[in-house]
Write an enzyme that holds these catalytic residues in place. Sequence first.
Site, PDB file in Angstrom:
ATOM      1  N   SER A 144      61.606 -29.153 112.927  1.00 21.70           N
ATOM      2  CA  SER A 144      61.689 -29.532 111.501  1.00 21.70           C
ATOM      3  C   SER A 144      61.896 -31.035 111.391  1.00 21.70           C
ATOM      4  CB  SER A 144      62.881 -28.791 110.882  1.00 21.70           C
ATOM      5  OG  SER A 144      63.236 -29.354 109.651  1.00 21.70           O
ATOM      6  N   TYR A 157      71.413 -25.750 110.557  1.00 23.37           N
ATOM      7  CA  TYR A 157      69.941 -25.703 110.698  1.00 23.37           C
ATOM      8  C   TYR A 157      69.444 -26.984 111.363  1.00 23.37           C
ATOM      9  CZ  TYR A 157      64.988 -25.367 109.404  1.00 23.37           C
ATOM     10  OH  TYR A 157      63.618 -25.320 109.432  1.00 23.37           O
TER      11      TYR A 157
HETATM   12  N1  LIG Z   1      58.525 -23.302 105.726  1.00 26.11           N
HETATM   13  C1  LIG Z   1      58.828 -24.570 105.936  1.00 26.11           C
HETATM   14  O1  LIG Z   1      58.663 -25.406 105.035  1.00 26.11           O
HETATM   15  C2  LIG Z   1      59.350 -25.010 107.285  1.00 26.11           C
HETATM   16  C3  LIG Z   1      59.543 -26.380 107.495  1.00 26.11           C
HETATM   17  C4  LIG Z   1      60.018 -26.805 108.736  1.00 26.11           C
HETATM   18  C5  LIG Z   1      60.263 -25.872 109.734  1.00 26.11           C
HETATM   19  N2  LIG Z   1      60.081 -24.554 109.499  1.00 26.11           N
HETATM   20  C6  LIG Z   1      60.327 -23.614 110.599  1.00 26.11           C
HETATM   21  O2  LIG Z   1      59.221 -22.744 110.723  1.00 26.11           O
HETATM   22  C7  LIG Z   1      59.640 -21.496 111.266  1.00 26.11           C
HETATM   23  C8  LIG Z   1      59.137 -20.364 110.387  1.00 26.11           C
HETATM   24  O3  LIG Z   1      59.732 -20.518 109.119  1.00 26.11           O
HETATM   25  P1  LIG Z   1      59.139 -19.837 107.788  1.00 26.11           P
HETATM   26  O4  LIG Z   1      59.182 -20.864 106.739  1.00 26.11           O
HETATM   27  O5  LIG Z   1      57.889 -19.128 108.101  1.00 26.11           O
HETATM   28  O6  LIG Z   1      60.329 -18.814 107.475  1.00 26.11           O
HETATM   29  P2  LIG Z   1      60.340 -17.277 107.081  1.00 26.11           P
HETATM   30  O7  LIG Z   1      59.195 -16.963 106.209  1.00 26.11           O
HETATM   31  O8  LIG Z   1      61.717 -17.016 106.607  1.00 26.11           O
HETATM   32  O9  LIG Z   1      60.090 -16.554 108.481  1.00 26.11           O
HETATM   33  C9  LIG Z   1      61.047 -16.574 109.503  1.00 26.11           C
HETATM   34  C10 LIG Z   1      60.729 -15.455 110.477  1.00 26.11           C
HETATM   35  O10 LIG Z   1      61.704 -15.461 111.524  1.00 26.11           O
HETATM   36  C11 LIG Z   1      62.124 -14.123 111.765  1.00 26.11           C
HETATM   37  N3  LIG Z   1      63.497 -14.123 112.286  1.00 26.11           N
HETATM   38  C12 LIG Z   1      64.590 -14.724 111.764  1.00 26.11           C
HETATM   39  N4  LIG Z   1      65.658 -14.470 112.519  1.00 26.11           N
HETATM   40  C13 LIG Z   1      65.242 -13.675 113.539  1.00 26.11           C
HETATM   41  C14 LIG Z   1      65.897 -13.057 114.632  1.00 26.11           C
HETATM   42  N5  LIG Z   1      67.218 -13.210 114.862  1.00 26.11           N
HETATM   43  N6  LIG Z   1      65.151 -12.318 115.481  1.00 26.11           N
HETATM   44  C15 LIG Z   1      63.824 -12.161 115.285  1.00 26.11           C
HETATM   45  N7  LIG Z   1      63.155 -12.702 114.269  1.00 26.11           N
HETATM   46  C16 LIG Z   1      63.859 -13.456 113.405  1.00 26.11           C
HETATM   47  C17 LIG Z   1      62.008 -13.433 110.406  1.00 26.11           C
HETATM   48  O11 LIG Z   1      61.804 -12.049 110.551  1.00 26.11           O
HETATM   49  P3  LIG Z   1      62.968 -10.963 110.356  1.00 26.11           P
HETATM   50  O12 LIG Z   1      63.822 -11.424 109.227  1.00 26.11           O
HETATM   51  O13 LIG Z   1      62.229  -9.706 110.115  1.00 26.11           O
HETATM   52  O14 LIG Z   1      63.696 -10.924 111.655  1.00 26.11           O
HETATM   53  C18 LIG Z   1      60.752 -14.086 109.835  1.00 26.11           C
HETATM   54  O15 LIG Z   1      59.597 -13.369 110.217  1.00 26.11           O
HETATM   55  C19 LIG Z   1      61.163 -21.570 111.368  1.00 26.11           C
HETATM   56  O16 LIG Z   1      61.542 -21.920 112.677  1.00 26.11           O
HETATM   57  C20 LIG Z   1      61.524 -22.696 110.413  1.00 26.11           C
HETATM   58  O17 LIG Z   1      62.736 -23.317 110.744  1.00 26.11           O
HETATM   59  C21 LIG Z   1      59.621 -24.097 108.292  1.00 26.11           C
END
Ligand SMILES: NC(=O)c1ccc[n+]([C@@H]2O[C@H](COP(=O)([O-])OP(=O)(O)OC[C@H]3O[C@@H](n4cnc5c(N)ncnc54)[C@H](OP(=O)(O)O)[C@@H]3O)[C@@H](O)[C@H]2O)c1
Length: 241
Positions: A144, A157
Amino acid sequence: MGKLQNKLALITGGGSGIGRAVAIAFAQEGADVIICGRTVPTLKETVREISQKVGRPAFWKVVDVSKEKSASELARFIEKKWGRLDILVNNAGILGFMISIEKYPFKEWKTVLQANLDSVFLVSQKMIPLLRKGKNSIIVNVTSTVGSQGRKLWGAYSVSKFGTEALTQILAQELESIRVYSINPGGARTSMRAQAYPQEDPKTLPTPEEVAKAFVYLASSECALKSGERLNARDWLGVKK
Ligand SMILES: NC(=O)c1ccc[n+]([C@@H]2O[C@H](COP(=O)([O-])OP(=O)(O)OC[C@H]3O[C@@H](n4cnc5c(N)ncnc54)[C@H](OP(=O)(O)O)[C@@H]3O)[C@@H](O)[C@H]2O)c1
C-alpha cells in the site's frame, strides 16, 4: 496463447475485491487458479465465474491465512494435488481500525498484524518448497502507499504493509530461484477502500479488473522488474489521480 499458460497460481483473499479480479484475470491468461479466504459463498461464486467465463475449473479452499495450521493445510492440499506452485499472490488483508495509536486497542493491533503480515510470512514460508518445484516461480506481496510512508490514523495497517515491504526485500535476497515483488494497487474500487474513505465516490477509482492487469504483467514473462522491487499499479496503469 495466454500470458500465464501452464502456470499454477495461488491467490489469497481471492474471493472478493482485488484478489477476485486477479484470479479471474490469471485464469483468462491460461493459469490454473487456486483461491482461498474465510468466506465460502464468495469463494464458490468466484470459482463459478471463472469456470463460466473462462471455461476451465478453478479451485477454492477455506483458509485463515493468519493461522499457521490453516496455512500448512493449504500447502498440503496443493502438494497432494499438484506437487508444485508457480505463482503466489499474498493479497489477503484487512483494514482494521482507523484511529490514533494512542487509542488503538492492542487486540485489534494484533488481529491486523496477524491478517496482513503474519499471513505473508506464513503462506510464503509454507509455499517455498512448492514454489521451488515450480517454473520461473514468483511471489507477489500486496502492499500500500502507507507501506512506505506512515500516515496518521492508519496504525496497524500501515505498519503491516511496511513489514510486507521488508519481507519482500528479505525474501528476494534469500531466494535465488524465486523472484519476489511487491505491488501497491493504489486506491481501487473495493469494499476495503470504501471502508477507509466512506465519503469518496467509488466511480472515480480504477476497478479491481483494471488493477489486475498490473498483476498479470508482474506474473508474465514481460515483467522487467528485478526481484525485490515494488510496482506501483497506478503509475503502471497511467492513472492520474
Ligand atoms: N482497495 C484498495 O484501494 C487497496 C489499496 C492498497 C492496498 N490494498 C490491498 O489490496 C489487498 C486486497 O484488498 P481489497 O481492497 O481487495 O480488500 P477486500 O475486498 O476487503 O478483500 C480482502 C480479501 O482478503 C480476505 N481475507 C482477509 N483476511 C483474511 C484471512 N485472515 N484469511 C484469509 N483471507 C482473508 C477476504 O476474504 P474473507 O473475509 O472471506 O476471508 C477478502 O477476500 C489487501 O492486501 C489490501 O491491503 C487495497
